[in-house]
Motif scaffolding. Structure first.
Motif, mmCIF file in Angstrom:
data_model
loop_
_atom_site.group_PDB
_atom_site.id
_atom_site.type_symbol
_atom_site.label_atom_id
_atom_site.label_comp_id
_atom_site.label_asym_id
_atom_site.label_seq_id
_atom_site.Cartn_x
_atom_site.Cartn_y
_atom_site.Cartn_z
ATOM 1 N N SER A 135 -1.551 4.733 14.806
ATOM 2 C CA SER A 135 -2.356 4.339 15.965
ATOM 3 C C SER A 135 -3.710 5.024 15.883
ATOM 4 O O SER A 135 -3.817 6.181 15.472
ATOM 5 C CB SER A 135 -1.651 4.702 17.276
ATOM 6 O OG SER A 135 -2.437 4.286 18.382
ATOM 7 N N VAL A 136 -4.734 4.283 16.232
ATOM 8 C CA VAL A 136 -6.090 4.820 16.326
ATOM 9 C C VAL A 136 -6.656 4.377 17.661
ATOM 10 O O VAL A 136 -6.496 3.216 18.046
ATOM 11 C CB VAL A 136 -7.015 4.278 15.208
ATOM 12 C CG1 VAL A 136 -8.421 4.874 15.338
ATOM 13 C CG2 VAL A 136 -6.451 4.549 13.831
ATOM 14 N N VAL A 224 -15.484 1.712 18.581
ATOM 15 C CA VAL A 224 -14.306 1.294 19.356
ATOM 16 C C VAL A 224 -13.236 0.728 18.426
ATOM 17 O O VAL A 224 -13.480 -0.237 17.702
ATOM 18 C CB VAL A 224 -14.664 0.217 20.399
ATOM 19 C CG1 VAL A 224 -13.405 -0.258 21.115
ATOM 20 C CG2 VAL A 224 -15.672 0.752 21.403
ATOM 21 N N THR A 225 -12.076 1.331 18.465
ATOM 22 C CA THR A 225 -10.944 0.927 17.635
ATOM 23 C C THR A 225 -9.696 1.195 18.459
ATOM 24 O O THR A 225 -9.584 2.264 19.065
ATOM 25 C CB THR A 225 -10.904 1.752 16.324
ATOM 26 O OG1 THR A 225 -12.184 1.675 15.684
ATOM 27 C CG2 THR A 225 -9.841 1.259 15.372
ATOM 28 N N MET A 226 -8.788 0.242 18.513
ATOM 29 C CA MET A 226 -7.579 0.388 19.344
ATOM 30 C C MET A 226 -6.387 -0.196 18.611
ATOM 31 O O MET A 226 -5.882 -1.247 18.986
ATOM 32 C CB MET A 226 -7.742 -0.353 20.676
ATOM 33 C CG MET A 226 -8.871 0.122 21.541
ATOM 34 S SD MET A 226 -8.873 -0.759 23.113
ATOM 35 C CE MET A 226 -10.490 -0.267 23.730
ATOM 36 N N ASP A 227 -5.948 0.515 17.583
ATOM 37 C CA ASP A 227 -4.898 -0.028 16.719
ATOM 38 C C ASP A 227 -3.530 0.546 17.049
ATOM 39 O O ASP A 227 -3.400 1.754 17.280
ATOM 40 C CB ASP A 227 -5.158 0.365 15.258
ATOM 41 C CG ASP A 227 -6.343 -0.349 14.660
ATOM 42 O OD1 ASP A 227 -6.970 -1.154 15.362
ATOM 43 O OD2 ASP A 227 -6.617 -0.097 13.477
ATOM 44 N N THR A 240 -4.813 -4.842 17.344
ATOM 45 C CA THR A 240 -6.067 -4.114 17.139
ATOM 46 C C THR A 240 -6.857 -3.970 18.443
ATOM 47 O O THR A 240 -8.025 -3.586 18.408
ATOM 48 C CB THR A 240 -6.944 -4.799 16.071
ATOM 49 O OG1 THR A 240 -7.155 -6.148 16.453
ATOM 50 C CG2 THR A 240 -6.291 -4.734 14.706
ATOM 51 N N ASP A 241 -6.216 -4.247 19.551
ATOM 52 C CA ASP A 241 -6.872 -4.077 20.854
ATOM 53 C C ASP A 241 -5.831 -3.701 21.912
ATOM 54 O O ASP A 241 -5.843 -4.213 23.017
ATOM 55 C CB ASP A 241 -7.636 -5.351 21.262
ATOM 56 C CG ASP A 241 -6.718 -6.572 21.365
ATOM 57 O OD1 ASP A 241 -5.528 -6.471 20.991
ATOM 58 O OD2 ASP A 241 -7.180 -7.621 21.835
ATOM 59 N N ILE A 244 -7.079 -2.255 25.559
ATOM 60 C CA ILE A 244 -7.932 -3.191 26.305
ATOM 61 C C ILE A 244 -8.077 -4.437 25.449
ATOM 62 O O ILE A 244 -8.759 -4.420 24.423
ATOM 63 C CB ILE A 244 -9.329 -2.596 26.584
ATOM 64 C CG1 ILE A 244 -9.208 -1.288 27.371
ATOM 65 C CG2 ILE A 244 -10.201 -3.600 27.338
ATOM 66 C CD1 ILE A 244 -10.540 -0.544 27.517
ATOM 67 N N THR B 236 -15.851 -0.682 12.337
ATOM 68 C CA THR B 236 -14.442 -0.604 11.945
ATOM 69 C C THR B 236 -14.126 -1.796 11.045
ATOM 70 O O THR B 236 -14.552 -2.915 11.336
ATOM 71 C CB THR B 236 -13.542 -0.671 13.197
ATOM 72 O OG1 THR B 236 -13.998 0.287 14.155
ATOM 73 C CG2 THR B 236 -12.085 -0.408 12.853
ATOM 74 N N SER B 259 -19.181 -1.941 18.574
ATOM 75 C CA SER B 259 -18.430 -2.629 19.627
ATOM 76 C C SER B 259 -18.752 -2.000 20.965
ATOM 77 O O SER B 259 -18.882 -0.785 21.087
ATOM 78 C CB SER B 259 -16.928 -2.488 19.378
ATOM 79 O OG SER B 259 -16.618 -2.803 18.046
ATOM 80 N N TRP B 268 -13.800 -6.604 25.287
ATOM 81 C CA TRP B 268 -14.852 -6.051 24.448
ATOM 82 C C TRP B 268 -15.091 -6.987 23.271
ATOM 83 O O TRP B 268 -14.482 -8.043 23.168
ATOM 84 C CB TRP B 268 -14.508 -4.629 24.029
ATOM 85 C CG TRP B 268 -13.143 -4.393 23.462
ATOM 86 C CD1 TRP B 268 -11.951 -4.545 24.118
ATOM 87 C CD2 TRP B 268 -12.818 -3.968 22.142
ATOM 88 N NE1 TRP B 268 -10.902 -4.219 23.280
ATOM 89 C CE2 TRP B 268 -11.410 -3.852 22.071
ATOM 90 C CE3 TRP B 268 -13.577 -3.647 21.022
ATOM 91 C CZ2 TRP B 268 -10.757 -3.454 20.902
ATOM 92 C CZ3 TRP B 268 -12.923 -3.234 19.866
ATOM 93 C CH2 TRP B 268 -11.527 -3.147 19.825
#
Lengths: 337, 337
Positions: A135-136, A224-227, A240-241, A244, B236, B259, B268
């Motif tokens: 997770s990132v 912004v990265t949401m992995d 990958t989001d 959010i 990213t 982003s 986003w």
């Protein structure tokens, strides 16, 4: 909150009535219909307030969450919920004693995509046993944030990036393994801190007794990265989001199951894309669920739902262990229970 | 090889002429036009062979790659190239002494997607400084593989999953940072080994002097997964099929740059999808490039291209450090140079 069925913003409490009025106006509340309190005490003394949403800096959570519970207010608490598990336990004890609902504000838990992903993760044929999780969560804070935001201040949100974005990574990892606590945590070396010692970027690897591992990285310093990536014996899930969704009304995740090579030179199975729609943003769904629980207690003699504080506590226990490992120069730390 | 412009399969060498004949027939070669040799020595003595593709088990690489070089044959060597960097150095020294081209078979390096991603990574405005890298490469081996494949045999491919799929992760990570060697490597705990002690699943975190980190996991025990995720200060990059594209003719990668959140509740920026087409599979492109270099040396008095052995060596140095860390119970190991 304004979009959430079952909830009404009855009052706003701030350090002055003027600040409360400005907040109400800035946030599209009907100032005439919203009671404005010039102190947190006054808000908690308001008999027509059922529940409080508490977005104060983390260092103030114990004081005000326990005060809210003591006055019989249900508590919707921003994350990180506390600076350490001992503090959280004081909050949870107060909520338990007052029989009020506790819930933290991990909003993505309430998106219908999360429920759909839960079904997929639980499908042992499709995914099998999850062995590896990555997770990132990062965003690139601007200079103003890095100077002035509560999340870089040691007296306000001393956990910095770990408490803010790291919280989501840890929750996502625990969510993926159905909240089985890891046994040991080892922080990544070289965490980045600001001059005041607040974490701006860090990470850790989590180890479970059965050999599965998870690694996360969280940062205020990268794009912004949401992995969240889950690798199981039978399948792989990519999001990958996760915290959010890219788009408000629909959210995706990708599943590859029992992937096989055609021939090495001509590719392999394309993952399938799952799209989950929602009419309401996940934040509204969170408030709706909280309001539903509060209403059940207030009007139907229900008891507080125990799963929410239990999940919060496990998240905080892992966060504590990561912080301890960082403080010990990335030594292994056993996760408390 | 049959698809690669500039290359011809002139001969096949095997432990018997019969095995060579079967191989040629099974692989669509013109048996009448292909010389069949009943030993590796005979193949190396064939004066009309310019170069050898050497897919033998890793434990045989030093012997046969040095023998090939000593006979003036250019060497296209399967990965892992050697059991340790010292062995690789013997191979590279032999190739250097004979002025023959050396290249390893990391095929995805030759896909045009990789060149396109290189441009993106090098665009400091779009991506900035890469701080966090994650890579996963796994496939779920079947029972026959786990019993009989050379990659689970201590006398053949003793590096197991680390040498096979881990090689790709390490190469991808080094590729991403333009081959800057990490300073320190720490293996993930609890690697999985078979009864003979060969690695079936493992991983490591790599630390650079400037604070960037990379984590990889490789496994024969989980679903096919081929991720490389690069998180930079400005952007990213996500690839989920980096070693073998899902589709032969076109390969994707996803880039998010600078982003920003619209508002927290309404999403986003969507990453942009880049699709890179190719007429030839990456394996054919690899052979084509190797043949081009060989032809330049043979016909135009060119010198061997030094970048290929240099990249191989760095990959092997990191692999050595990971192996050493595993052997030391996940202690930190400095990467040699």
């Amino acid at each position: 909150m304004r979009l959430a069925p079952g909830a009404t913003v009855a009052a706003v409490g701030s350090r002055s009535e003027e600040k409360a009025r400005l907040f109400a106006a800035d946030n599209g509340l009907d100032v005439a219909a919203t009671r404005l309190h010039g102190s947190y005490e006054a808000l908690l003394d308001d008999p027509d307030v059922d529940a409080v949403y508490l977005p104060l800096p983390t260092s103030l959570h114990v004081r005000w969450a326990t005060a809210a519970a003591a006055r019989g207010k249900h508590v919707l608490l921003e994350k990180p919920t506390a600076l350490c598990a001992a503090d959280l336990d004081a909050i949870l004890a107060a909520c338990h004693a007052a029989a009020v609902q506790f819930m933290d504000c991990t909003m993505w838990m309430h998106h219908p995509r999360t429920a759909k992903m839960r079904e997929t993760v639980d499908d042992k044929d499709a995914i099998g046993d999850i062995r590896t999780i990555n997770s990132v969560f990062s965003f690139r804070a601007n200079e103003d944030f890095l100077e002035n935001d509560i999340r870089v201040k040691p007296d306000l949100d001393a956990l910095g990036a770990l408490g803010d974005v790291g919280w989501y990574c840890i929750r996502a990892i625990l969510w993926a393994v159905d909240y089985e606590l890891p046994k040991t945590v080892i922080a990544l070396r070289d965490p980045v801190k600001n001059r005041a010692g607040v974490l701006l970027a860090c990470g850790a690897t989590l180890y479970w007794a059965d050999g599965k591992t998870a690694t996360f990285s969280c940062s205020f310093l990268t794009n912004v990265t949401m992995d969240i990536t889950l690798v199981g014996t039978n399948g792989t899930i990519h999001v990958t989001d996760f915290a959010i969704p890219h788009e408000e009304k629909s959210a995706e995740f990708h599943v590859a199951s029992k992937s096989s090579f055609a021939e090495l030179d001509i590719g392999w199975d394309l993952p399938s894309k799952h799209v989950v729609a929602t009419d309401l943003p996940q934040e509204a769904l969170m408030v709706q669920e909280f309001a539903r629980l509060v209403q059940g207690i207030r009007d139907a003699g229900g008891k507080p739902e125990g799963k929410w504080p239990a999940i919060t506590r496990k998240t905080q226990l892992v966060l504590d262990a990561v912080k301890a490992s960082i403080d010990k120069g990335s030594e292994p730390v056993e996760v408390a229970s």
